[in-house]
Design an enzyme around this catalytic site. Structure first.
Site, PDB file in Angstrom:
ATOM      1  N   SER A  74       0.880  -1.172   0.000  1.00  0.00           N
ATOM      2  CA  SER A  74       0.000   0.000   0.000  1.00  0.00           C
ATOM      3  C   SER A  74       0.913   1.217   0.000  1.00  0.00           C
ATOM      4  O   SER A  74       2.095   1.124   0.332  1.00  0.00           O
ATOM      5  CB  SER A  74      -0.841  -0.006   1.282  1.00  0.00           C
ATOM      6  OG  SER A  74      -1.420   1.254   1.512  1.00  0.00           O
ATOM      7  N   TYR A 114      -2.834  -2.420  10.267  1.00  0.00           N
ATOM      8  CA  TYR A 114      -2.752  -2.370   8.804  1.00  0.00           C
ATOM      9  C   TYR A 114      -1.380  -1.850   8.357  1.00  0.00           C
ATOM     10  O   TYR A 114      -0.733  -2.448   7.492  1.00  0.00           O
ATOM     11  CB  TYR A 114      -3.863  -1.462   8.280  1.00  0.00           C
ATOM     12  CG  TYR A 114      -3.939  -1.398   6.773  1.00  0.00           C
ATOM     13  CD1 TYR A 114      -4.524  -2.423   6.046  1.00  0.00           C
ATOM     14  CD2 TYR A 114      -3.418  -0.309   6.069  1.00  0.00           C
ATOM     15  CE1 TYR A 114      -4.600  -2.373   4.658  1.00  0.00           C
ATOM     16  CE2 TYR A 114      -3.498  -0.249   4.691  1.00  0.00           C
ATOM     17  CZ  TYR A 114      -4.086  -1.278   3.988  1.00  0.00           C
ATOM     18  OH  TYR A 114      -4.156  -1.225   2.617  1.00  0.00           O
ATOM     19  N   LYS A 151       1.499  -3.727   6.202  1.00  0.00           N
ATOM     20  CA  LYS A 151       1.903  -3.311   4.855  1.00  0.00           C
ATOM     21  C   LYS A 151       3.403  -3.007   4.777  1.00  0.00           C
ATOM     22  O   LYS A 151       4.020  -3.208   3.732  1.00  0.00           O
ATOM     23  CB  LYS A 151       1.050  -2.128   4.384  1.00  0.00           C
ATOM     24  CG  LYS A 151      -0.419  -2.507   4.168  1.00  0.00           C
ATOM     25  CD  LYS A 151      -0.567  -3.614   3.107  1.00  0.00           C
ATOM     26  CE  LYS A 151      -1.967  -4.157   2.998  1.00  0.00           C
ATOM     27  NZ  LYS A 151      -2.095  -5.228   1.990  1.00  0.00           N
TER      28      LYS A 151
HETATM   29  N1  LIG Z   1      -8.710   0.170  -1.566  1.00  0.00           N
HETATM   30  C1  LIG Z   1      -7.614   0.876  -1.358  1.00  0.00           C
HETATM   31  O1  LIG Z   1      -7.641   2.126  -1.444  1.00  0.00           O
HETATM   32  C2  LIG Z   1      -6.304   0.187  -1.052  1.00  0.00           C
HETATM   33  C3  LIG Z   1      -5.160   1.002  -0.877  1.00  0.00           C
HETATM   34  C4  LIG Z   1      -3.951   0.383  -0.598  1.00  0.00           C
HETATM   35  C5  LIG Z   1      -3.867  -1.006  -0.529  1.00  0.00           C
HETATM   36  N2  LIG Z   1      -4.963  -1.761  -0.703  1.00  0.00           N
HETATM   37  C6  LIG Z   1      -4.810  -3.233  -0.610  1.00  0.00           C
HETATM   38  O2  LIG Z   1      -5.446  -3.872  -1.693  1.00  0.00           O
HETATM   39  C7  LIG Z   1      -5.874  -5.172  -1.302  1.00  0.00           C
HETATM   40  C8  LIG Z   1      -7.333  -5.356  -1.675  1.00  0.00           C
HETATM   41  O3  LIG Z   1      -8.108  -4.423  -0.938  1.00  0.00           O
HETATM   42  P1  LIG Z   1      -9.506  -3.850  -1.435  1.00  0.00           P
HETATM   43  O4  LIG Z   1      -9.487  -2.414  -1.124  1.00  0.00           O
HETATM   44  O5  LIG Z   1      -9.782  -4.308  -2.799  1.00  0.00           O
HETATM   45  O6  LIG Z   1     -10.469  -4.534  -0.355  1.00  0.00           O
HETATM   46  P2  LIG Z   1     -11.901  -5.242  -0.481  1.00  0.00           P
HETATM   47  O7  LIG Z   1     -12.374  -5.325   0.933  1.00  0.00           O
HETATM   48  O8  LIG Z   1     -12.761  -4.604  -1.494  1.00  0.00           O
HETATM   49  O9  LIG Z   1     -11.528  -6.700  -1.010  1.00  0.00           O
HETATM   50  C9  LIG Z   1     -10.784  -7.598  -0.236  1.00  0.00           C
HETATM   51  C10 LIG Z   1     -11.237  -9.020  -0.554  1.00  0.00           C
HETATM   52  O10 LIG Z   1     -10.434  -9.897   0.264  1.00  0.00           O
HETATM   53  C11 LIG Z   1     -11.297 -10.877   0.790  1.00  0.00           C
HETATM   54  N3  LIG Z   1     -10.773 -11.425   2.034  1.00  0.00           N
HETATM   55  C12 LIG Z   1     -10.833 -10.873   3.279  1.00  0.00           C
HETATM   56  N4  LIG Z   1     -10.309 -11.732   4.177  1.00  0.00           N
HETATM   57  C13 LIG Z   1      -9.924 -12.827   3.486  1.00  0.00           C
HETATM   58  C14 LIG Z   1      -9.337 -14.060   3.861  1.00  0.00           C
HETATM   59  N5  LIG Z   1      -9.057 -14.338   5.143  1.00  0.00           N
HETATM   60  N6  LIG Z   1      -9.057 -14.961   2.903  1.00  0.00           N
HETATM   61  C15 LIG Z   1      -9.374 -14.700   1.608  1.00  0.00           C
HETATM   62  N7  LIG Z   1      -9.945 -13.567   1.200  1.00  0.00           N
HETATM   63  C16 LIG Z   1     -10.215 -12.642   2.135  1.00  0.00           C
HETATM   64  C17 LIG Z   1     -12.637 -10.178   1.014  1.00  0.00           C
HETATM   65  O11 LIG Z   1     -13.693 -11.125   1.100  1.00  0.00           O
HETATM   66  C18 LIG Z   1     -12.713  -9.267  -0.199  1.00  0.00           C
HETATM   67  O12 LIG Z   1     -13.410  -9.887  -1.262  1.00  0.00           O
HETATM   68  C19 LIG Z   1      -5.617  -5.269   0.209  1.00  0.00           C
HETATM   69  O13 LIG Z   1      -4.406  -5.975   0.432  1.00  0.00           O
HETATM   70  C20 LIG Z   1      -5.468  -3.831   0.622  1.00  0.00           C
HETATM   71  O14 LIG Z   1      -4.676  -3.671   1.759  1.00  0.00           O
HETATM   72  C21 LIG Z   1      -6.202  -1.202  -0.941  1.00  0.00           C
END
Ligand SMILES: NC(=O)c1ccc[n+]([C@@H]2O[C@H](COP(=O)([O-])OP(=O)(O)OC[C@H]3O[C@@H](n4cnc5c(N)ncnc54)[C@H](O)[C@@H]3O)[C@@H](O)[C@H]2O)c1
Length: 282
Positions: free
Chosen positions: A146, A159, A163
């Protein structure tokens, strides 16, 4: 090379593929003609994504997987290789946010965040890498860090810790691949804001009032200013295909965060609350 040249006809495994960035990566990979193995703890979501991909003429296998269970990741690797053979691209994307003061988050909730976000990535690589290495062909592993991999954010401490760990794990993994001369390119994806459910779904500590405003501001910021998951998926696959280690979705934001981190480290400064963070937390 373009993502199309690199990935067309390959096999991609994406964890957390039922929503958000993982779903965006999966849909983009399917549009590039990859066969998809979709892993998520939420089976209804990956079944829906798989059905859509198939309806558009693609191939997709949903495999319900809890990435916090290392044996489930071994079963995921077996399912992927049994269904489609050699894996070209492994994206360790599943991750959760978590909100609360350090001392207000119960032990089991701390364990959940670190197990999903850190051990989930590590055990996925442990489960897949031997077969990727045995294939002896060019392949890619991308882990979701992230922009927070460079930063500090109180009240999101589990978190941020996770990360930073994903970034350092990815760095050491890249060096190990170099050490053994493996044709596996490792990337660390550094998303900025992407409009997903991550803050809405984030577990909180046992004092919800600490986090209510924080959750609402962060969820609203992603909704109003984030990229769509599909936009993020396209940017991310392009970066991985170029062979970049750092794959930001918002390059300018990542550059600023990296410069701020570098200045902080070389100046040996004390941690200091940024004005934006103070505004969210006040
Ligand atoms: N959205 C953002 O702005 C953002 C920014 C930086 C990093 N990220 C990273 O991107 C990645 C995806 O995040 P997102 O924003 O798409 O989140 P999201 O919540 O939309 O999707 C995450 C998915 O992971 C699944 N999940 C949760 N726990 C799980 C488990 N134990 N086993 C398997 N699947 C599981 C959930 O069911 C969900 O479908 C994460 O690693 C997050 O830290 C997101």
């Amino acid at each position: 090379m373009s993502a199309d040249e690199v990935f067309r006809g390959g096999v991609a495994v994406v964890t957390g593929a039922g929503s958000g960035i993982g779903e965006g990566i999966a849909r983009r990979a399917a549009a590039l003609g990859m066969k998809l193995v979709l892993a998520d703890i939420a089976s209804d979501r990956i079944e829906a994504v798989a059905a859509d991909i198939r309806a558009q003429g693609g191939e997709a296998l949903p495999v319900q997987t809890d990435v916090s269970d290392s044996s489930a990741l071994d079963r995921l690797a077996d399912a992927a290789y049994d269904a489609y053979g050699e894996v070209t691209l492994l994206v360790n994307n599943a991750g959760i946010e978590m909100l609360g003061h350090v001392w207000e988050i119960p032990a089991a909730t701390w364990d959940k965040a670190l197990t999903i976000n850190v051990l989930g990535v590590i055990h996925s690589v442990r489960a897949f890498a031997p077969r990727m290495l045995a294939a002896g062909k060019q392949a890619w592993i991308a882990n979701l860090g992230s922009i927070g991999s460079f930063g500090m954010m109180p009240v999101q401490t589990p978190y941020i810790v996770s990360k930073h760990a994903v970034l350092s794990f990815s760095e050491c993994l890249a060096l190990e691949m170099e050490l053994i001369g493996a044709p596996i390119t490792v990337s660390c994806v550094l998303p900025g804001p992407v409009a997903t459910r991550i803050f809405t779904d984030a577990p909180a500590g046992n004092n919800p009032s600490t986090v209510d405003k924080h959750r609402a501001i962060m969820a609203g910021m992603l909704k109003d200013h984030g990229l769509t998951p599909l936009q993020a998926g396209e940017i991310i696959l392009d970066g991985i295909a170029r062979g970049d280690f750092w794959v930001p979705t918002h390059p300018e934001m990542a550059e600023q965060a990296a410069a701020a981190r570098a200045a902080y480290l070389t100046g040996e400064h004390r941690p200091k609350l940024a004005e934006e963070a103070r505004a969210i937390l006040a």
